[in-house]
Scaffold this active site. Structure first.
Site, PDB file in Angstrom:
ATOM      1  N   ARG A 218       0.709  -1.274  -0.051  1.00 48.48           N
ATOM      2  CA  ARG A 218       0.157   0.005  -0.005  1.00 48.48           C
ATOM      3  C   ARG A 218       0.862   1.340  -0.012  1.00 48.48           C
ATOM      4  O   ARG A 218       0.717   2.031  -1.001  1.00 48.48           O
ATOM      5  CB  ARG A 218      -0.917  -0.188   1.223  1.00 48.48           C
ATOM      6  CG  ARG A 218      -1.820   1.151   1.241  1.00 48.48           C
ATOM      7  CD  ARG A 218      -2.826   1.080   2.298  1.00 48.48           C
ATOM      8  NE  ARG A 218      -3.434   2.485   2.599  1.00 48.48           N
ATOM      9  CZ  ARG A 218      -3.050   3.374   3.263  1.00 48.48           C
ATOM     10  NH1 ARG A 218      -1.741   3.138   4.017  1.00 48.48           N
ATOM     11  NH2 ARG A 218      -3.573   4.566   3.491  1.00 48.48           N
ATOM     12  N   VAL A 243       9.052  -1.327   4.495  1.00 42.21           N
ATOM     13  CA  VAL A 243       7.741  -1.306   5.355  1.00 42.21           C
ATOM     14  C   VAL A 243       6.752  -0.699   4.973  1.00 42.21           C
ATOM     15  O   VAL A 243       6.843  -0.119   3.830  1.00 42.21           O
ATOM     16  CB  VAL A 243       8.216  -0.380   6.464  1.00 42.21           C
ATOM     17  CG1 VAL A 243       9.559  -1.127   7.497  1.00 42.21           C
ATOM     18  CG2 VAL A 243       8.723   0.819   6.201  1.00 42.21           C
ATOM     19  N   GLU A 244       5.606  -1.574   5.297  1.00 43.13           N
ATOM     20  CA  GLU A 244       4.433  -1.160   4.632  1.00 43.13           C
ATOM     21  C   GLU A 244       3.340  -0.633   5.591  1.00 43.13           C
ATOM     22  O   GLU A 244       3.228  -1.103   6.618  1.00 43.13           O
ATOM     23  CB  GLU A 244       3.696  -2.170   3.817  1.00 43.13           C
ATOM     24  CG  GLU A 244       2.313  -2.350   3.519  1.00 43.13           C
ATOM     25  CD  GLU A 244       1.799  -3.126   2.740  1.00 43.13           C
ATOM     26  OE1 GLU A 244       2.193  -4.362   2.660  1.00 43.13           O
ATOM     27  OE2 GLU A 244       0.536  -2.816   2.000  1.00 43.13           O
ATOM     28  N   ASN A 245       2.576   0.561   5.293  1.00 44.26           N
ATOM     29  CA  ASN A 245       1.665   0.870   6.486  1.00 44.26           C
ATOM     30  C   ASN A 245       0.174   0.144   5.607  1.00 44.26           C
ATOM     31  O   ASN A 245      -0.198   0.428   4.477  1.00 44.26           O
ATOM     32  CB  ASN A 245       1.213   2.323   5.840  1.00 44.26           C
ATOM     33  CG  ASN A 245       2.206   3.277   6.332  1.00 44.26           C
ATOM     34  OD1 ASN A 245       2.107   4.387   6.075  1.00 44.26           O
ATOM     35  ND2 ASN A 245       3.547   2.893   6.673  1.00 44.26           N
ATOM     36  N   GLU A 269       7.908  -6.349   4.691  1.00 42.56           N
ATOM     37  CA  GLU A 269       7.995  -7.356   3.587  1.00 42.56           C
ATOM     38  C   GLU A 269       9.516  -7.591   3.055  1.00 42.56           C
ATOM     39  O   GLU A 269      10.329  -6.648   2.866  1.00 42.56           O
ATOM     40  CB  GLU A 269       7.489  -6.651   2.292  1.00 42.56           C
ATOM     41  CG  GLU A 269       6.120  -5.943   2.489  1.00 42.56           C
ATOM     42  CD  GLU A 269       4.751  -6.771   2.786  1.00 42.56           C
ATOM     43  OE1 GLU A 269       5.024  -7.938   2.967  1.00 42.56           O
ATOM     44  OE2 GLU A 269       3.632  -6.425   2.721  1.00 42.56           O
TER      45      GLU A 269
END
Ligand SMILES: *[C@@H]1O[C@H](CO)[C@@H](O)[C@H](O)[C@H]1NC(C)=O
Ligand SMILES: *[C@@H]1O[C@H](CO)[C@@H](O)[C@H](O)[C@H]1NC(C)=O
Length: 453
Positions: A218, A243-245, A269
């Site tokens: 995202r 890093v994903e929010n 990830e």
């Protein structure tokens, strides 16, 4: 706090206005730190500081979002009350269009706007940049809810590449299913050298011409290569951690506010290992990650028996159901889950650790450090700190797989004057520098504050 204003003449024509801040200014809002870490403010009252990077002369370059790029230089150690130790801020480039990303490659300074990646010629000895940039990458999707584009320079096998991230059009963006949308993904641009001379300008890369590194992430707000060994026999590509929010799912049919308060997890990830692993799909918007299985056992008992980290479907599409999301051939799960609403925005790997009283512990070499900007819609709030993620993953003494080094002292008053960490950068002495956008601060984490950092 008094600011000394120094005007210094540069090349006789350009007058750079420098400002000075002595050490010892308190945080806007109280923080707590965990032993052996101590924290110190190095500058205050900045305009939304976002991405940060060191240049070759150890000046800390900062994107002040909506203002430009500024350079921060320590004065060195003094014991004089009339010229105290502190940091000098110099304006390098004024440009309100810069949003977040910043990198240095040799004598080039790379920054991102909502729609482009720009390269300026940069001189670290004078902290000055060319008046006009070259457009390196064009046509980034600029109309989305998130238009910050993180940058990472990759040097490998004598080649320079640039990795660039994009966010979604909307919180839950169904176009991001398709890699050709250009959204919620990381792409890579390679050329030897990628960055040509400022004049004549090489033609810019168009966003969709970049190699797809990963999609369905995202907001890939931070990414970095780990120090794990590369497997050459597999046409090895280093492990890239992103890093994903996660999305806010309070408006998604089938979920409840109670469940959404603690789900989905934010994610770490892993991409890479081999070249053939590039270009995989990580689930957004269809598949997401469970943080708290028992967040709402009354209305959503079907999640209670699943483990943290399980993949589940938001049921936006009849084919992409829970079974589809669990199949790793369709959707790659994260390597680590972060508490829902943490909002991780940067990741940096530490090491090799220098021997210095200010460095982080040498035993942390190879570990990842992640900024958590913090929740805006969780009760009680979470995040508002910086965490350490021990590597290899799974080696953590904590069950979570990560632990805080610094956090706002009273989360119940956040956001308020709480730190909201964004950019991270290691200094040459092994200290970790951090930007906090909404409080306008830069601060440093180290083991010792016996001497100015
Ligand atoms: C930052 O700005 C506030 C409000 O103008 C002021 O009270 C404070 O002293 C400033 N801090 C520094 C370190 O200059
Ligand atoms: C910022 O972007 C606007 C719109 O594209 C453009 O007109 C303006 O010249 C840009 N500002 C700078 C300083 O480059």
């Amino acid at each position: 706090m008094r600011l000394l204003v120094l005007a210094s003449a540069l090349f006789g024509v350009v007058v750079a206005q420098d400002t000075f801040q002595p050490l010892g200014v308190p945080f806007k809002g109280p923080v707590k730190t965990w032993s052996p870490i101590a924290a110190q403010v190095i500058f205050s009252n900045l305009t939304a500081p976002r991405g940060i990077v060191f240049d070759s002369q150890q000046n800390l370059l900062v994107v002040e979002r909506g203002f430009g790029v500024t350079a921060f230089t320590p004065t060195g150690i003094t014991s004089s009350p009339t010229s105290p130790s502190g940091w000098i801020r110099r304006v390098v480039i004024k440009n309100p269009n810069f949003t977040h990303g910043i990198e240095i490659d040799g004598n080039r300074l790379l920054v991102s706007t909502a729609s482009q990646v720009l390269a300026y010629k940069y001189d670290a000895s004078t902290r000055s940049a060319s008046a006009t940039p070259v457009v390196l990458v064009d046509n980034l999707p600029a109309d989305g809810e998130i238009n910050t584009h993180t940058l990472l320079v990759e040097k490998r096998n004598g080649q320079t590449s640039l990795l660039v991230g994009t966010g979604p059009l909307t919180n839950i963006d169904t176009t991001a299913r398709n890699a050709a949308s250009g959204r919620s993904q990381v792409r890579r641009f390679t050329e030897a050298p990628i960055i040509g001379p400022v004049s004549p300008s090489p033609a810019p890369f168009s966003w969709l011409s970049g190699q797809l590194v990963a999609y369905g992430i995202r907001n890939p707000a931070g990414f970095a290569f780990s120090h794990e060994p590369v497997i050459a026999s597999l046409n090895g590509y280093p492990n890239l951690y992103i890093v994903e929010n996660g999305a806010s799912i309070d408006q998604v049919p089938g979920f409840t506010p109670k469940f959404a308060n603690d789900n989905p997890a934010d994610e770490l990830e892993r991409v890479g290992g081999t070249i053939s692993n590039l270009g995989q799909y990580f689930g957004f918007p269809d598949c997401t990650t469970l943080w708290n299985p028992t967040a709402d056992t009354t209305n959503l008992p079907q999640y209670a028996s699943l483990p943290r980290g399980a993949q589940f479907s938001l049921n936006l599409d009849p084919i992409r159901n829970d079974a589809w999301c669990k199949d790793t051939g369709n959707n790659k799960p994260p390597s680590l889950s972060f508490q829902a609403h943490s909002v991780p925005l940067d990741i940096k790997f530490y090491g090799p650790a220098p021997t210095n009283i200010r460095s982080l512990p040498a035993t942390w070499s190879g570990d990842a450090f992640v900024s958590f900007r913090g929740s805006f819609n969780r009760d009680p709030p979470t995040g508002y700190g910086v965490v350490r993620v021990p590597f290899p993953l799974g080696a953590s003494e904590s069950k979570l797989g990560y632990s805080f080094l610094i956090q706002a002292a009273d989360l119940s008053v956040c956001p308020g004057n709480c730190i909201r960490p964004v950019g991270l950068a290691f200094g040459k002495n092994g200290q970790l520098y951090v930007s906090s956008d909404s409080t306008g601060e830069l601060f440093v984490l180290s083991q010792s504050l016996l001497q100015p950092v």
